[in-house]
Design a protein around this motif. Structure first.
Motif, PDB file in Angstrom:
ATOM      1  N   LEU A 148      -6.242  -5.372  -4.050  1.00 18.14           N
ATOM      2  CA  LEU A 148      -6.455  -3.781  -3.491  1.00 18.14           C
ATOM      3  C   LEU A 148      -7.504  -3.718  -2.420  1.00 18.14           C
ATOM      4  N   GLY A 149      -8.265  -4.738  -2.112  1.00 18.63           N
ATOM      5  CA  GLY A 149      -9.139  -4.677  -1.007  1.00 18.63           C
ATOM      6  C   GLY A 149      -8.361  -5.008   0.420  1.00 18.63           C
ATOM      7  N   LEU A 150      -7.095  -5.640   0.145  1.00 19.29           N
ATOM      8  CA  LEU A 150      -6.183  -5.641   1.348  1.00 19.29           C
ATOM      9  C   LEU A 150      -5.615  -4.461   1.854  1.00 19.29           C
ATOM     10  N   CYS A 151      -5.769  -3.215   0.965  1.00 10.71           N
ATOM     11  CA  CYS A 151      -5.185  -2.004   1.530  1.00 10.71           C
ATOM     12  C   CYS A 151      -6.184  -1.446   2.497  1.00 10.71           C
ATOM     13  N   THR A 152      -6.403  -1.891   3.831  1.00  9.62           N
ATOM     14  CA  THR A 152      -7.603  -1.396   4.458  1.00  9.62           C
ATOM     15  C   THR A 152      -7.465  -0.026   5.108  1.00  9.62           C
ATOM     16  N   ASN A 153      -6.210   0.651   5.029  1.00 11.72           N
ATOM     17  CA  ASN A 153      -6.069   2.066   5.352  1.00 11.72           C
ATOM     18  C   ASN A 153      -6.144   2.925   4.428  1.00 11.72           C
ATOM     19  N   LEU A 154      -6.725   2.506   3.361  1.00  7.70           N
ATOM     20  CA  LEU A 154      -7.228   3.613   2.203  1.00  7.70           C
ATOM     21  C   LEU A 154      -8.150   4.158   2.504  1.00  7.70           C
ATOM     22  N   THR A 155      -8.064   5.685   2.416  1.00 12.20           N
ATOM     23  CA  THR A 155      -9.024   6.742   2.508  1.00 12.20           C
ATOM     24  C   THR A 155      -9.454   7.343   1.126  1.00 12.20           C
ATOM     25  N   GLN A 156      -8.574   7.333   0.204  1.00 12.01           N
ATOM     26  CA  GLN A 156      -8.972   7.877  -1.151  1.00 12.01           C
ATOM     27  C   GLN A 156      -8.259   6.939  -2.249  1.00 12.01           C
ATOM     28  N   LEU A 157      -9.303   6.431  -3.200  1.00 13.33           N
ATOM     29  CA  LEU A 157      -8.879   5.627  -4.085  1.00 13.33           C
ATOM     30  C   LEU A 157      -9.500   6.603  -5.617  1.00 13.33           C
ATOM     31  N   ILE A 158      -8.512   6.678  -6.431  1.00 12.66           N
ATOM     32  CA  ILE A 158      -8.748   7.459  -7.851  1.00 12.66           C
ATOM     33  C   ILE A 158      -8.148   6.693  -9.100  1.00 12.66           C
ATOM     34  N   LEU A 159      -9.017   6.283  -9.673  1.00 17.56           N
ATOM     35  CA  LEU A 159      -8.514   5.617 -10.685  1.00 17.56           C
ATOM     36  C   LEU A 159      -9.211   5.996 -12.293  1.00 17.56           C
ATOM     37  N   SER A 160      -8.470   6.040 -13.114  1.00 19.21           N
ATOM     38  CA  SER A 160      -9.208   6.542 -14.517  1.00 19.21           C
ATOM     39  C   SER A 160      -8.352   6.110 -15.699  1.00 19.21           C
ATOM     40  N   GLY A 161      -8.950   6.101 -16.682  1.00 18.87           N
ATOM     41  CA  GLY A 161      -8.237   5.633 -17.839  1.00 18.87           C
ATOM     42  C   GLY A 161      -9.149   4.910 -18.812  1.00 18.87           C
ATOM     43  N   SER A 162      -9.105   4.932 -20.204  1.00 19.04           N
ATOM     44  CA  SER A 162      -9.855   4.363 -21.023  1.00 19.04           C
ATOM     45  C   SER A 162      -9.746   2.703 -21.161  1.00 19.04           C
ATOM     46  N   SER A 163      -8.800   2.387 -20.717  1.00 20.23           N
ATOM     47  CA  SER A 163      -8.481   0.807 -20.960  1.00 20.23           C
ATOM     48  C   SER A 163      -8.769   0.175 -19.734  1.00 20.23           C
ATOM     49  N   LEU A 164      -9.411   0.910 -18.751  1.00 27.65           N
ATOM     50  CA  LEU A 164      -9.847  -0.062 -17.535  1.00 27.65           C
ATOM     51  C   LEU A 164     -11.155  -0.629 -17.826  1.00 27.65           C
ATOM     52  N   THR A 165     -11.213  -2.004 -17.574  1.00 29.64           N
ATOM     53  CA  THR A 165     -12.266  -2.449 -17.763  1.00 29.64           C
ATOM     54  C   THR A 165     -12.855  -3.536 -16.684  1.00 29.64           C
ATOM     55  N   GLY A 166     -13.732  -4.317 -16.827  1.00 29.95           N
ATOM     56  CA  GLY A 166     -14.346  -5.170 -15.660  1.00 29.95           C
ATOM     57  C   GLY A 166     -15.329  -4.528 -14.788  1.00 29.95           C
ATOM     58  N   SER A 167     -15.323  -5.027 -13.563  1.00 30.64           N
ATOM     59  CA  SER A 167     -16.270  -4.241 -12.723  1.00 30.64           C
ATOM     60  C   SER A 167     -15.395  -3.894 -11.391  1.00 30.64           C
ATOM     61  N   LEU A 168     -16.024  -3.238 -10.386  1.00 26.23           N
ATOM     62  CA  LEU A 168     -15.520  -3.040  -9.156  1.00 26.23           C
ATOM     63  C   LEU A 168     -15.330  -4.371  -8.263  1.00 26.23           C
ATOM     64  N   PRO A 169     -14.353  -4.728  -7.977  1.00 22.48           N
ATOM     65  CA  PRO A 169     -14.295  -6.205  -7.029  1.00 22.48           C
ATOM     66  C   PRO A 169     -15.053  -6.006  -5.756  1.00 22.48           C
ATOM     67  N   LEU A 170     -15.481  -6.834  -5.559  1.00 29.70           N
ATOM     68  CA  LEU A 170     -16.322  -6.886  -3.934  1.00 29.70           C
ATOM     69  C   LEU A 170     -15.472  -6.703  -2.910  1.00 29.70           C
ATOM     70  N   SER A 171     -14.341  -7.039  -2.965  1.00 28.50           N
ATOM     71  CA  SER A 171     -13.086  -6.871  -2.004  1.00 28.50           C
ATOM     72  C   SER A 171     -12.885  -5.319  -1.632  1.00 28.50           C
ATOM     73  N   LEU A 172     -13.314  -4.500  -2.629  1.00 30.70           N
ATOM     74  CA  LEU A 172     -13.350  -2.988  -2.337  1.00 30.70           C
ATOM     75  C   LEU A 172     -14.180  -2.811  -0.893  1.00 30.70           C
ATOM     76  N   THR A 173     -15.178  -3.660  -0.648  1.00 28.28           N
ATOM     77  CA  THR A 173     -16.113  -3.249   0.565  1.00 28.28           C
ATOM     78  C   THR A 173     -15.077  -3.318   1.857  1.00 28.28           C
ATOM     79  N   ASN A 174     -13.985  -4.187   1.796  1.00 32.64           N
ATOM     80  CA  ASN A 174     -13.126  -4.024   3.067  1.00 32.64           C
ATOM     81  C   ASN A 174     -12.383  -2.769   3.290  1.00 32.64           C
ATOM     82  N   LEU A 175     -12.773  -1.874   2.275  1.00 34.04           N
ATOM     83  CA  LEU A 175     -11.975  -0.524   2.678  1.00 34.04           C
ATOM     84  C   LEU A 175     -12.920   0.441   3.512  1.00 34.04           C
TER      85      LEU A 175
END
Length: 356
Positions: A148-175
């Motif tokens: 998801l960090g390759l989508c470098t034109n993203l301006t809004q990212l909205i994620l929700s849901g009880s089955s989402l686990t893990g951590s925020l990937p460091l690749s998101l800092t590319n956004l």
């Protein structure tokens, strides 16, 4: 009397066309798809008819037959796709969704929900994507793919849901164009993301709206949060955060709202422009710190359900725009704060369950 013909602007025409197209798709497409299983030629004709689409909204439907794969594979011009609230599982679409994004290079807005697969890594192919909204509704635990960090034109990212686990990937800092980041558990059952808030979040310097409400983030708020110079709204409520809100928060001159109730946090510094501060249920103990300087623009202060003692600080009179104070369910003592009558905008004072 001769009536002059009315003209409409191109913008009005576009809006009307999008509305009519959306209506057509919601009313006509299910009927057409119901005949696909028996009339292959009709399906091919439908796909051919739609291949120039730039806008496709199929939300809030439950198709009774399989959606043809070719419908999505041939939508190379598509810029908007909304598949929220439709019965994807009954269409065997859950597996198809993993593969379709490579054929939609122009997609700018993508809204998905209610599929029973993990978040597809093929999202990284959507290099023109600007808004991505996803509600995870799955019996399987899902993680946010690093692609998801390759989508470098993203301006809004909205994620929700009880089955989402893990951590925020460091690749998101590319956004670096991201101004809105929302990762929440909107189902109010279970929790998501049992990790610390990454230090690198301070690299997203265009963020104006950061909402990580209702997760299981633990540890300390990173000092780098003071680098988010454009931050306007911050919500870290209902997590497992502890310690002190970093003093660097004072540097955020654009920040207007801090909502961090239901953690284990304290505060020692505030920016003058802050208007809303919610520290409810934070195991905040000791006296209320003198953090209200002259020129303070605070309008709403909620300290309910902590372990505060001592008296209300007189420095609150510096907050000339203050309207609401809630200090209920603490151990605050002293005489009634008549001095608050000097606050011209003051409307609500809650002192219940204290030691006045």
């Amino acid at each position: 009397m001769v009536m002059k013909p009315r003209t409409i602007s191109m913008e009005t025409f576009k809006k009307a066309f999008v509305f009519l197209l959306h209506t057509f798709l919601l009313s006509s497409l299910p009927f057409a798809l119901n005949s696909v299983s028996s009339k292959r030629t009709e399906a091919e004709a439908l796909v051919s008819y739609l291949q120039n689409l730039t806008y496709l909204g199929l939300s809030l439907n439950y198709f009774i037959v399989k959606i043809p794969e070719s419908l999505f594979i041939n939508l190379g011009k598509l810029e908007y796709l909304n598949l929220t609230g439709i019965g994807l599982a009954s269409n065997n679409f859950s597996s198809l969704i993993l593969d379709i994004f490579g054929s939609m290079p122009n997609l700018k807005i993508l809204e998905l929900s209610s599929f029973e697969e993990k978040i597809p890594s093929s999202l990284g192919k959507l290099r023109n994507l600007q808004l991505f909204r996803l509600l995870i509704d799955s019996p399987l635990n899902s993680t946010i793919p690093s692609e998801l960090g390759l989508c470098t034109n993203l301006t809004q990212l909205i994620l929700s849901g009880s089955s989402l686990t893990g951590s925020l990937p460091l690749s998101l800092t590319n956004l670096t164009k991201l101004f809105g980041l929302v990762v929440i558990d909107s189902n109010f059952c279970g929790h998501i993301l049992l990790e610390e808030i990454p230090f690198e979040i301070g690299l997203l310097t265009n963020l104006t709206f950061l909402n990580l409400n209702g997760n299981r983030f633990s540890g300390y708020i990173p000092q780098m949060i003071g680098s988010l110079q454009n931050l306007f709204f911050l919500d870290l409520s209902v997590n497992l955060l502890l310690g002190q809100i970093p003093p660097t928060i004072e540097n955020l001159t654009e920040l207007r709202s801090i909502d961090i109730f239901s953690n284990h946090l304290t505060v020692s510094k505030l920016s003058k422009g802050l208007q809303v501060l919610n520290l409810k249920n934070n195991y905040f103990y000791g006296t209320i710190p003198r953090i209200f300087p002259e020129g303070c623009e605070l309008q709403y202060l909620d300290l309910y359900g902590n372990q505060l003692s001592g008296t209300l600080p007189l420095s609150l009179v510096n907050c000339r725009m203050l309207e609401v104070i809630d200090t209920g369910n603490n151990s605050i003592s002293g005489s009634f704060p008549f001095w608050m009558k000097t606050l011209p905008e003051f409307r609500v004072l809650i002192l219940k369950a204290n030691r006045f």
